[in-house]
Scaffold this motif. Structure first.
Motif, PDB file in Angstrom:
ATOM      1  N   GLY A 355       0.776  -1.221  -0.231  1.00  0.00           N
ATOM      2  CA  GLY A 355      -0.070  -0.109   0.060  1.00  0.00           C
ATOM      3  C   GLY A 355       0.877   1.070  -0.143  1.00  0.00           C
ATOM      4  N   ASN A 356       2.069   1.075   0.344  1.00  0.00           N
ATOM      5  CA  ASN A 356       2.855   2.521   0.519  1.00  0.00           C
ATOM      6  C   ASN A 356       4.049   2.282  -0.470  1.00  0.00           C
ATOM      7  OD1 ASN A 356       2.213   4.056   2.985  1.00  0.00           O
ATOM      8  ND2 ASN A 356       1.881   1.910   3.682  1.00  0.00           N
ATOM      9  N   ALA A 357       3.921   1.477  -1.554  1.00  0.00           N
ATOM     10  CA  ALA A 357       4.802   1.493  -2.741  1.00  0.00           C
ATOM     11  C   ALA A 357       5.310   2.519  -3.186  1.00  0.00           C
ATOM     12  CB  ALA A 357       4.659   0.266  -3.663  1.00  0.00           C
ATOM     13  N   PHE A 358       4.463   3.545  -3.664  1.00  0.00           N
ATOM     14  CA  PHE A 358       4.834   4.801  -4.141  1.00  0.00           C
ATOM     15  C   PHE A 358       5.688   5.661  -3.329  1.00  0.00           C
ATOM     16  CE2 PHE A 358       4.420   8.952  -5.692  1.00  0.00           C
ATOM     17  CZ  PHE A 358       4.410   9.018  -7.220  1.00  0.00           C
ATOM     18  N   VAL A 359       5.261   5.726  -2.086  1.00  0.00           N
ATOM     19  CA  VAL A 359       6.138   6.373  -1.156  1.00  0.00           C
ATOM     20  C   VAL A 359       7.399   5.723  -0.977  1.00  0.00           C
ATOM     21  CG1 VAL A 359       6.198   7.212   1.492  1.00  0.00           C
ATOM     22  CG2 VAL A 359       4.095   7.465  -0.052  1.00  0.00           C
ATOM     23  N   ASN A 360       7.528   4.516  -0.758  1.00  0.00           N
ATOM     24  CA  ASN A 360       8.665   3.756  -0.561  1.00  0.00           C
ATOM     25  C   ASN A 360       9.903   4.025  -1.863  1.00  0.00           C
ATOM     26  OD1 ASN A 360       7.986   2.961   1.917  1.00  0.00           O
ATOM     27  ND2 ASN A 360       7.267   1.107   0.833  1.00  0.00           N
ATOM     28  N   VAL A 361       9.304   3.892  -3.084  1.00  0.00           N
ATOM     29  CA  VAL A 361       9.908   4.093  -4.232  1.00  0.00           C
ATOM     30  C   VAL A 361      10.596   5.549  -4.203  1.00  0.00           C
ATOM     31  CG1 VAL A 361       9.910   4.151  -6.773  1.00  0.00           C
ATOM     32  CG2 VAL A 361       8.934   2.167  -5.480  1.00  0.00           C
ATOM     33  N   GLU A 362       9.609   6.395  -4.092  1.00  0.00           N
ATOM     34  CA  GLU A 362       9.862   7.928  -4.068  1.00  0.00           C
ATOM     35  C   GLU A 362      11.127   8.249  -3.167  1.00  0.00           C
ATOM     36  OE1 GLU A 362       7.440  11.990  -4.178  1.00  0.00           O
ATOM     37  OE2 GLU A 362       6.776  10.648  -2.838  1.00  0.00           O
ATOM     38  N   ARG A 363      11.052   7.630  -1.759  1.00  0.00           N
ATOM     39  CA  ARG A 363      11.837   8.071  -0.911  1.00  0.00           C
ATOM     40  C   ARG A 363      13.315   7.483  -1.199  1.00  0.00           C
ATOM     41  NH1 ARG A 363      10.282   4.988   2.504  1.00  0.00           N
ATOM     42  NH2 ARG A 363      11.729   3.333   1.823  1.00  0.00           N
ATOM     43  N   THR A 364      13.247   6.427  -1.755  1.00  0.00           N
ATOM     44  CA  THR A 364      14.269   5.672  -2.072  1.00  0.00           C
ATOM     45  C   THR A 364      15.145   6.404  -3.260  1.00  0.00           C
ATOM     46  OG1 THR A 364      13.745   3.402  -1.608  1.00  0.00           O
ATOM     47  CG2 THR A 364      15.433   3.589  -2.874  1.00  0.00           C
ATOM     48  N   ALA A 365      14.351   6.830  -4.187  1.00  0.00           N
ATOM     49  CA  ALA A 365      14.928   7.520  -5.463  1.00  0.00           C
ATOM     50  C   ALA A 365      15.474   8.848  -4.808  1.00  0.00           C
ATOM     51  CB  ALA A 365      13.670   7.750  -6.356  1.00  0.00           C
ATOM     52  N   ARG A 366      14.841   9.589  -3.907  1.00  0.00           N
ATOM     53  CA  ARG A 366      15.521  10.773  -3.410  1.00  0.00           C
ATOM     54  C   ARG A 366      16.741  10.394  -2.795  1.00  0.00           C
ATOM     55  NH1 ARG A 366      16.556  13.885   0.432  1.00  0.00           N
ATOM     56  NH2 ARG A 366      15.865  16.125   0.621  1.00  0.00           N
ATOM     57  N   ASN A 367      16.897   9.482  -2.069  1.00  0.00           N
ATOM     58  CA  ASN A 367      18.066   9.193  -1.377  1.00  0.00           C
ATOM     59  C   ASN A 367      19.217   8.863  -2.336  1.00  0.00           C
ATOM     60  OD1 ASN A 367      16.961   9.708   1.336  1.00  0.00           O
ATOM     61  ND2 ASN A 367      16.597   7.349   1.377  1.00  0.00           N
ATOM     62  N   VAL A 368      19.058   8.002  -3.591  1.00  0.00           N
ATOM     63  CA  VAL A 368      19.833   7.540  -4.383  1.00  0.00           C
ATOM     64  C   VAL A 368      20.347   9.061  -5.160  1.00  0.00           C
ATOM     65  CG1 VAL A 368      20.395   6.724  -6.735  1.00  0.00           C
ATOM     66  CG2 VAL A 368      19.014   5.358  -4.830  1.00  0.00           C
ATOM     67  N   ALA A 369      19.247   9.854  -5.340  1.00  0.00           N
ATOM     68  CA  ALA A 369      19.650  11.180  -6.154  1.00  0.00           C
ATOM     69  C   ALA A 369      20.748  11.895  -5.160  1.00  0.00           C
ATOM     70  CB  ALA A 369      18.456  12.000  -6.510  1.00  0.00           C
ATOM     71  N   ALA A 370      20.352  12.100  -3.681  1.00  0.00           N
ATOM     72  CA  ALA A 370      21.177  12.814  -2.916  1.00  0.00           C
ATOM     73  C   ALA A 370      22.651  12.362  -2.815  1.00  0.00           C
ATOM     74  CB  ALA A 370      20.751  12.691  -1.648  1.00  0.00           C
ATOM     75  N   LEU A 371      22.971  11.000  -3.212  1.00  0.00           N
ATOM     76  CA  LEU A 371      24.102  10.454  -2.874  1.00  0.00           C
ATOM     77  C   LEU A 371      24.898  10.822  -4.183  1.00  0.00           C
ATOM     78  CD1 LEU A 371      26.363   8.450  -1.978  1.00  0.00           C
ATOM     79  CD2 LEU A 371      25.036   6.725  -3.040  1.00  0.00           C
ATOM     80  N   LEU A 372      24.138  10.826  -5.505  1.00  0.00           N
ATOM     81  CA  LEU A 372      24.682  11.212  -6.631  1.00  0.00           C
ATOM     82  C   LEU A 372      25.174  12.762  -6.854  1.00  0.00           C
ATOM     83  CD1 LEU A 372      22.478   8.946  -9.255  1.00  0.00           C
ATOM     84  CD2 LEU A 372      24.677   8.697  -8.368  1.00  0.00           C
ATOM     85  N   ARG A 373      23.989  13.590  -6.129  1.00  0.00           N
ATOM     86  CA  ARG A 373      24.371  15.096  -6.252  1.00  0.00           C
ATOM     87  C   ARG A 373      25.715  15.284  -5.550  1.00  0.00           C
ATOM     88  NH1 ARG A 373      23.492  19.453  -8.554  1.00  0.00           N
ATOM     89  NH2 ARG A 373      21.265  19.444  -8.619  1.00  0.00           N
ATOM     90  N   LYS A 374      26.010  14.531  -4.159  1.00  0.00           N
ATOM     91  CA  LYS A 374      27.084  14.729  -3.339  1.00  0.00           C
ATOM     92  C   LYS A 374      28.224  14.227  -4.523  1.00  0.00           C
ATOM     93  CE  LYS A 374      29.068  13.805   1.207  1.00  0.00           C
ATOM     94  NZ  LYS A 374      29.026  13.168   2.617  1.00  0.00           N
TER      95      LYS A 374
END
Length: 377
Positions: A355-374
């Motif tokens: 039921g929370n798949a969208f939020v889980n994917v969105e959060r993970t994608a943001r974390n990945v992007a933050a790592l790539l930004r750094k």
């Protein structure tokens, strides 16, 4: 920076376009200036109709057909803009998502509705059919589909069989006298999402039967019944298909379309990638993001993430975002993947995770992007 987001669906929780939107949302929070290309992908299973219809600016119609348990279900079929090409997804008529968990048993399900979708497409004047054969609740060897097309199968007493999984045990003869003759004038391409043969330890029954509710105690007998059914059918029609890679797709639907509909077999992901021009879009990408519900050792065998990864240029980072990782996932690092990120946040009830798949994917994608930004900064 060019980011290509090309995930498959997360089975039973998020469609591919929703996964792509969730990843895009997460990345946008960190890289709002990037150039994004969202390409929801399918490999022959769920989402194939939507992906292919979108590529041809086509239309989607809804048809009432026989569902996996014999009930009527509403199934989608897509047509190209000129109506000459139809896109059919097996899962629309007999997908695993159509069978409640407590009723899942491929001995009791049928692919009859797939045949009805084929007939509907022919009635609408389609001259070419592309049929995705993944994600089914069936293991009937395509007997149900063939029955809808006019083939008749009989038991030892001469009784006509319905075409359910359990009928594989009883079929001893067949007739093609009532076969729909329109099949002679249509080109059919099977988009298979796996390369499994029909029978054996790596075949339809042993590999996918348990996922569809088949008890381990029934695996050996069911596999033998599948083999006997195809020995009888192939002998009757003078054509051998059971050994071909992909014949085990869709609980034997791959073999059935080859034998009973004179279809050609093609890897589903190759067909979709070609239709969507994924290689051309990825050729100057900096980041390519793929995904599916579960990443494991089977992913490299014709699954969407591996197909997309192969389209990425050598300079691009290829990142997989998935629901969970399974055994053998480390093999993907030898097939173009740079990193794999599961999205399940904690040990939670399945319904909560789904039921929370969208939020889980969105959060993970943001974390990945933050790592790539750094890393880029």
């Amino acid at each position: 920076m060019k980011v290509v987001i090309a995930p498959d669906s997360f089975k039973e929780s998020l469609a591919a376009d929703q996964v792509a939107k969730a990843i895009h949302s997460g990345f946008m929070a960190i890289f709002p200036e990037a150039e994004y290309h969202l390409l929801p992908i399918a490999d022959g299973g769920e989402g194939t109709v939507q992906a292919l219809a979108s590529s041809s600016d086509g239309r989607i119609e809804t048809v009432s057909v026989t569902g996996p348990l014999g009930e009527q279900v509403q199934a989608k079929v897509a047509f190209s803009n000129d109506g000459k090409k139809a896109f059919i997804e097996m899962a629309e008529a007999c997908g695993l998502h159509l069978v409640p968990a407590h009723l899942r048993n491929p001995l009791k399900t049928t692919s009859y509705g797939v045949g009805e979708l084929i007939l509907y497409a022919l009635e609408q004047g389609a001259a070419e059919l592309i049929i995705g054969v993944g994600g089914s609740a069936t293991n009937d060897g395509g007997m149900g589909m063939a029955s809808a097309l006019g083939y008749q199968f009989y038991n030892g007493s001469g009784k006509l069989l319905k075409g359910r999984g359990e009928d594989l045990f009883h079929a001893v003869s067949m007739s093609e006298a009532k076969r729909d003759k329109r099949l002679d004038n249509v080109k059919i391409t099977v988009a298979a999402d796996v390369e499994n043969p029909l029978t054996g330890n790596n075949g339809a029954t042993y590999v996918y039967g348990p996922q569809k509710g088949l008890p381990d105690s029934n695996l050996a007998d069911t596999d033998l019944a599948m083999g006997r059914f195809y020995q009888m059918s192939c002998t009757s029609l003078g054509k051998e298909v059971a050994h071909l890679p992909g014949s085990g797709a869709g609980g034997g639907m791959g073999a059935a379309l080859l034998l009973f509909a004179n279809a050609q077999l093609k890897k589903g992901i190759e067909l979709v990638l070609e239709q969507l021009n994924v290689k051309e879009i990825c050729e100057d990408a900096d980041i390519v993001i793929v995904g599916e519900g579960k990443i494991d050792g089977q992913t490299i065998f014709g699954k969407a993430p591996a197909g997309v990864a192969a389209c990425a240029p050598s300079k691009a980072k290829v990142i997989a975002i998935c629901g969970s990782v399974g055994e053998g996932n480390e093999a993907l690092y030898d097939h173009g993947f740079d990193a794999i990120f599961p999205t399940i946040p904690a040990l939670l009830p399945l319904e909560h995770i789904m039921g929370n798949a969208f939020v889980n994917v969105e959060r993970t994608a943001r974390n990945v992007a933050a790592l790539l930004r750094k890393e880029r900064d």
